[in-house]
Scaffold this motif. Sequence first.
Motif, short mmCIF file in Angstrom:
data_model
loop_
_atom_site.label_atom_id
_atom_site.label_comp_id
_atom_site.label_asym_id
_atom_site.label_seq_id
_atom_site.Cartn_x
_atom_site.Cartn_y
_atom_site.Cartn_z
N MET A 126 -20.72 -24.10 -8.72
CA MET A 126 -19.49 -23.95 -7.93
C MET A 126 -19.01 -22.50 -7.97
O MET A 126 -19.17 -21.82 -8.98
CB MET A 126 -18.41 -24.87 -8.50
N ILE A 128 -15.48 -20.43 -7.11
CA ILE A 128 -14.06 -20.67 -6.85
C ILE A 128 -13.36 -19.35 -6.55
O ILE A 128 -13.38 -18.42 -7.38
CB ILE A 128 -13.39 -21.34 -8.06
N THR A 149 -13.00 -23.32 -2.67
CA THR A 149 -14.32 -23.46 -3.28
C THR A 149 -15.37 -23.23 -2.21
O THR A 149 -15.36 -23.90 -1.17
CB THR A 149 -14.49 -24.87 -3.89
N THR A 151 -19.61 -22.30 -1.04
CA THR A 151 -20.98 -22.60 -1.45
C THR A 151 -21.98 -21.53 -1.02
O THR A 151 -23.17 -21.67 -1.28
CB THR A 151 -21.43 -23.96 -0.90
N ASN A 164 -23.09 -28.50 -5.87
CA ASN A 164 -22.44 -29.37 -6.85
C ASN A 164 -22.96 -30.79 -6.65
O ASN A 164 -22.60 -31.47 -5.68
CB ASN A 164 -20.93 -29.32 -6.70
#
Length: 337
Positions: A126, A128, A149, A151, A164
């Motif tokens: 992840m 953030i 969040t 990717t 995730n």
Amino acid sequence: MRAKWIYIYLFLILFGFNACDEEVPSPSYVDEDRVEGLLDLSKPLVKEYKEKYGVNILYNFDDTLDFKFGFYTLASNQKWSAIGIRHLDSEETVDYAFQKLDEMVFRYFNDDFKKYLPYKLLVSDMVILAGDVIPDALISEPDGAESGTVTAIGNTYSYMFAFNKEAMESFSASKLKNLRDVKLYHLISYIMDKHHLYEEIPASFYTSVAGLHGQSIDSLAKQEEVLPVGSGSSSTYYKPEWYMGLGMALTMNSPRMGAASNFSRRLQMNNSLYIPAKERDFRNFLCVMLFTKKSDLERYYLSAPLFCERMKIAIETLQGWGVKMLEVNPDLEMFLN
């Protein structure tokens, strides 16, 4: 007093002169020995991409040395330093991430395009962001833009994907498709910039829209005999068909950032909107290829000859670079007939 000066001289000798000789640190991607030590060649995907393409896929990496490194302006350093990275914490999550990396990204590139992949490709669980701070502008461009969040994120030195497992296994098919398309949009755009592929876009892609880039949309609309606005609740918006008729792709974030999903509400009058610059213009076509559903392609775009002409060139250009666009979205075939 004499003792005091002795301590001062010793301090200068030990720290002052050493500081003068200190070398300016360089990004970790030139530290080949360190990177080699981080590679897990027991993973088939890691071994294959290292041997065939020179790509270092890392999951056991240092956040600072491998990603948050080398930003010498205060603003850039603050943005990148504030990013939180959660690492893959088990063999199971690592294997899942590599499987999805191959399924969602690598499978859509042939060898010609894979040679452009980042030297260092980090894989995490992840990423953030800190509040509304977005250090990588590409994150906010596509229709399926992520926030909070993310990717897919890249900088001058490294590139990172996040997978995730727990969240992805609960996603619907449509949400997984959006996740795939976000990753493809971001990586393809990143590579285009990094390897100067914009310079390889055929001049014919821009011929039919020569002089439009950077122009005020309000000014262009006022040049029409009849102002191209909608009716009823859309009477303060320009018609999407008019804009597409100019040969342009209309996304949710260009020309207006954060526009509505409804095409008829994307071009508000008197809102200081402008035709995007050439590079963003091409990326908007990529955005349409990835995120626009078949019914909207048929309803809005297929009836716009200039757009169709440019879309055909854009598809063929991406495929020529080694991106399998028709495998990503078979509906694009309608623009090649």
